[in-house]
Design a protein around this motif. Structure first.
Motif, PDB file in Angstrom:
ATOM      1  N   HIS A 115       0.816  -1.217   0.000  1.00  0.00           N
ATOM      2  CA  HIS A 115       0.000   0.000   0.000  1.00  0.00           C
ATOM      3  C   HIS A 115       0.855   1.274   0.000  1.00  0.00           C
ATOM      4  O   HIS A 115       0.341   2.368   0.199  1.00  0.00           O
ATOM      5  N   ALA A 116       2.141   1.103  -0.218  1.00  0.00           N
ATOM      6  CA  ALA A 116       3.036   2.269  -0.256  1.00  0.00           C
ATOM      7  C   ALA A 116       2.645   3.185  -1.427  1.00  0.00           C
ATOM      8  O   ALA A 116       2.114   2.729  -2.439  1.00  0.00           O
ATOM      9  N   PRO A 117       2.888   4.489  -1.290  1.00  0.00           N
ATOM     10  CA  PRO A 117       2.492   5.417  -2.363  1.00  0.00           C
ATOM     11  C   PRO A 117       3.339   5.268  -3.623  1.00  0.00           C
ATOM     12  O   PRO A 117       4.434   4.696  -3.590  1.00  0.00           O
ATOM     13  N   ILE A 118       2.807   5.781  -4.703  1.00  0.00           N
ATOM     14  CA  ILE A 118       3.514   5.798  -5.988  1.00  0.00           C
ATOM     15  C   ILE A 118       4.147   7.176  -6.169  1.00  0.00           C
ATOM     16  O   ILE A 118       3.503   8.197  -5.937  1.00  0.00           O
ATOM     17  N   ASP A 119       5.418   7.181  -6.543  1.00  0.00           N
ATOM     18  CA  ASP A 119       6.142   8.435  -6.766  1.00  0.00           C
ATOM     19  C   ASP A 119       7.033   8.258  -7.998  1.00  0.00           C
ATOM     20  O   ASP A 119       8.214   7.935  -7.895  1.00  0.00           O
ATOM     21  N   LEU A 120       6.432   8.456  -9.161  1.00  0.00           N
ATOM     22  CA  LEU A 120       7.174   8.229 -10.404  1.00  0.00           C
ATOM     23  C   LEU A 120       8.292   9.250 -10.584  1.00  0.00           C
ATOM     24  O   LEU A 120       9.304   8.959 -11.243  1.00  0.00           O
ATOM     25  N   ASP A 121       8.152  10.429  -9.993  1.00  0.00           N
ATOM     26  CA  ASP A 121       9.242  11.411 -10.058  1.00  0.00           C
ATOM     27  C   ASP A 121      10.495  10.881  -9.376  1.00  0.00           C
ATOM     28  O   ASP A 121      11.607  11.083  -9.863  1.00  0.00           O
ATOM     29  N   LEU A 122      10.318  10.181  -8.260  1.00  0.00           N
ATOM     30  CA  LEU A 122      11.458   9.569  -7.572  1.00  0.00           C
ATOM     31  C   LEU A 122      12.097   8.496  -8.439  1.00  0.00           C
ATOM     32  O   LEU A 122      13.327   8.410  -8.543  1.00  0.00           O
ATOM     33  N   THR A 123      11.258   7.686  -9.083  1.00  0.00           N
ATOM     34  CA  THR A 123      11.761   6.648  -9.986  1.00  0.00           C
ATOM     35  C   THR A 123      12.597   7.255 -11.103  1.00  0.00           C
ATOM     36  O   THR A 123      13.703   6.795 -11.409  1.00  0.00           O
ATOM     37  N   ILE A 124      12.061   8.294 -11.730  1.00  0.00           N
ATOM     38  CA  ILE A 124      12.750   8.943 -12.846  1.00  0.00           C
ATOM     39  C   ILE A 124      14.088   9.526 -12.390  1.00  0.00           C
ATOM     40  O   ILE A 124      15.124   9.338 -13.036  1.00  0.00           O
ATOM     41  N   ALA A 125      14.073  10.208 -11.244  1.00  0.00           N
ATOM     42  CA  ALA A 125      15.309  10.814 -10.735  1.00  0.00           C
ATOM     43  C   ALA A 125      16.349   9.736 -10.411  1.00  0.00           C
ATOM     44  O   ALA A 125      17.545   9.912 -10.681  1.00  0.00           O
ATOM     45  N   GLU A 126      15.886   8.623  -9.829  1.00  0.00           N
ATOM     46  CA  GLU A 126      16.803   7.534  -9.495  1.00  0.00           C
ATOM     47  C   GLU A 126      17.455   6.965 -10.755  1.00  0.00           C
ATOM     48  O   GLU A 126      18.673   6.789 -10.830  1.00  0.00           O
ATOM     49  N   ILE A 127      16.641   6.696 -11.759  1.00  0.00           N
ATOM     50  CA  ILE A 127      17.180   6.125 -13.007  1.00  0.00           C
ATOM     51  C   ILE A 127      18.155   7.109 -13.661  1.00  0.00           C
ATOM     52  O   ILE A 127      19.256   6.727 -14.083  1.00  0.00           O
ATOM     53  N   GLN A 128      17.769   8.372 -13.728  1.00  0.00           N
ATOM     54  CA  GLN A 128      18.630   9.367 -14.378  1.00  0.00           C
ATOM     55  C   GLN A 128      19.966   9.529 -13.659  1.00  0.00           C
ATOM     56  O   GLN A 128      20.990   9.797 -14.295  1.00  0.00           O
ATOM     57  N   SER A 129      19.968   9.351 -12.349  1.00  0.00           N
ATOM     58  CA  SER A 129      21.190   9.593 -11.570  1.00  0.00           C
ATOM     59  C   SER A 129      22.317   8.628 -11.921  1.00  0.00           C
ATOM     60  O   SER A 129      23.481   8.887 -11.615  1.00  0.00           O
ATOM     61  N   HIS A 130      21.995   7.511 -12.570  1.00  0.00           N
ATOM     62  CA  HIS A 130      23.020   6.499 -12.854  1.00  0.00           C
ATOM     63  C   HIS A 130      23.606   6.607 -14.262  1.00  0.00           C
ATOM     64  O   HIS A 130      24.544   5.885 -14.587  1.00  0.00           O
ATOM     65  N   ASP A 131      23.036   7.477 -15.080  1.00  0.00           N
ATOM     66  CA  ASP A 131      23.650   7.812 -16.373  1.00  0.00           C
ATOM     67  C   ASP A 131      23.983   6.570 -17.204  1.00  0.00           C
ATOM     68  O   ASP A 131      25.069   6.453 -17.774  1.00  0.00           O
ATOM     69  N   ALA A 132      23.040   5.619 -17.261  1.00  0.00           N
ATOM     70  CA  ALA A 132      23.284   4.379 -18.005  1.00  0.00           C
ATOM     71  C   ALA A 132      23.066   4.589 -19.497  1.00  0.00           C
ATOM     72  O   ALA A 132      22.245   5.405 -19.923  1.00  0.00           O
ATOM     73  N   ASP A 133      23.806   3.830 -20.290  1.00  0.00           N
ATOM     74  CA  ASP A 133      23.638   3.861 -21.748  1.00  0.00           C
ATOM     75  C   ASP A 133      22.472   2.985 -22.189  1.00  0.00           C
ATOM     76  O   ASP A 133      21.783   3.293 -23.156  1.00  0.00           O
ATOM     77  N   ILE A 134      22.275   1.882 -21.473  1.00  0.00           N
ATOM     78  CA  ILE A 134      21.171   0.958 -21.723  1.00  0.00           C
ATOM     79  C   ILE A 134      20.404   0.811 -20.411  1.00  0.00           C
ATOM     80  O   ILE A 134      21.000   0.521 -19.374  1.00  0.00           O
ATOM     81  N   ILE A 135      19.077   0.993 -20.458  1.00  0.00           N
ATOM     82  CA  ILE A 135      18.229   0.876 -19.277  1.00  0.00           C
ATOM     83  C   ILE A 135      17.196  -0.210 -19.559  1.00  0.00           C
ATOM     84  O   ILE A 135      16.436  -0.121 -20.532  1.00  0.00           O
ATOM     85  N   ILE A 136      17.172  -1.235 -18.697  1.00  0.00           N
ATOM     86  CA  ILE A 136      16.278  -2.380 -18.880  1.00  0.00           C
ATOM     87  C   ILE A 136      15.326  -2.410 -17.690  1.00  0.00           C
ATOM     88  O   ILE A 136      15.751  -2.568 -16.541  1.00  0.00           O
TER      89      ILE A 136
END
Length: 257
Positions: free
Chosen positions: A24-45
């Motif tokens: 029942h935890a909340p959804i925070d897609l902004d956090l998801t996006i920021a987390e993914i962007q912070s790792h600067d990956a060339d390929i994201i799966i």
């Protein structure tokens, strides 16, 4: 780009990790996006991109994928839902591959689930089918085949993927068909990682790592990146994040000489 970075992440449709709240935890897609962007990956799966809707309805366009695409400027991408199914439970569905280099020859393949009965919300159920997606890209002048999958968690149904090998075998068949540099990321949902590692090794694929746990609920290594002998893993990191109940697996690769 003599080295490139790959991220494997079951993003749980943007639902944050909160031990007290659980499902029942909340959804925070902004956090998801920021987390993914912070790792600067060339390929994201990514797995579990979208939140399954009641009755198996699949929203079009996929809302989370649409937001990710808008946020990840400079990436090409491919997304697919699994086969629509009214039995779908209210968890995460849908796979995506993002790449800084253009993707081509995209494909999807359904992975049938065995009709193992289980109970959910007081009702007898059988599991929905799973999915493998793929695409090719060119890195450092070399064609690379990318795969992404999310297999059924038979261990959650008091069973085992060793008793129901079909999904794993279908994935391995695709890996065997690929003759050049190839990697696959995914949530393999296999509690006994050794059997999975041996099966993939027989097809010529090595995991980036097999010891660091990637899931918060149980001490299992569910998330993997496997690669063909054309690629060598230079380093890896397993990074816990508040953005999911899965940890992020990051790996840097270079072409084997």
């Amino acid at each position: 780009m003599s080295r490139f970075r790959v991220m494997q992440f079951n993003m749980q449709f943007g639902q944050i990790w909160d031990e007290a709240e659980g499902d029942h935890a909340p959804i925070d897609l902004d956090l998801t996006i920021a987390e993914i962007q912070s790792h600067d990956a060339d390929i994201i799966i990514l797995q579990e991109v979208e939140h399954a809707q009641p009755g198996g309805v699949q929203l079009q366009p996929p809302p989370n994928y649409t937001r990710l695409k808008a946020a990840f400027r400079g990436y090409d991408s491919y997304f697919s839902y699994p086969k629509a199914d009214p039995r779908e439970l209210p968890f995460g569905i849908g796979l995506a591959i993002f790449s800084r280099t253009p993707l081509r020859d995209t494909f999807r393949m359904e992975l049938p689930s065995s009709p193992v009965e289980f109970e959910f919300d007081g009702k007898k159920r059988t599991p929905t089918d799973r999915l493998l997606i793929g695409a090719k890209t060119t890195l450092d002048g070399q064609e690379v085949q990318l795969f992404n999958t999310h297999l059924l968690a038979y261990f959650m149904l008091n069973s085992s993927s060793e008793q129901h090998l079909q999904q794993r075998q279908l994935v391995v068949e695709q890996l065997r068909k690929s003759t050049g540099p190839t990697l696959i990321g995914g949530d393999f949902n296999v509690s006994n990682r050794d059997s999975l590692v041996h099966q993939f090794a027989d097809a010529g694929y090595q995991p980036v790592q097999t010891t660091e746990v990637t899931w918060r609920y149980r001490p299992f290594v569910l998330d993997h990146i496997f690669h063909s002998p054309h690629l060598q893993s230079v380093r890896y990191t397993v990074k816990p994040t508040k953005a999911s109940d899965h940890h992020i697996l990051l790996a840097e690769f270079e072409f084997a000489h």
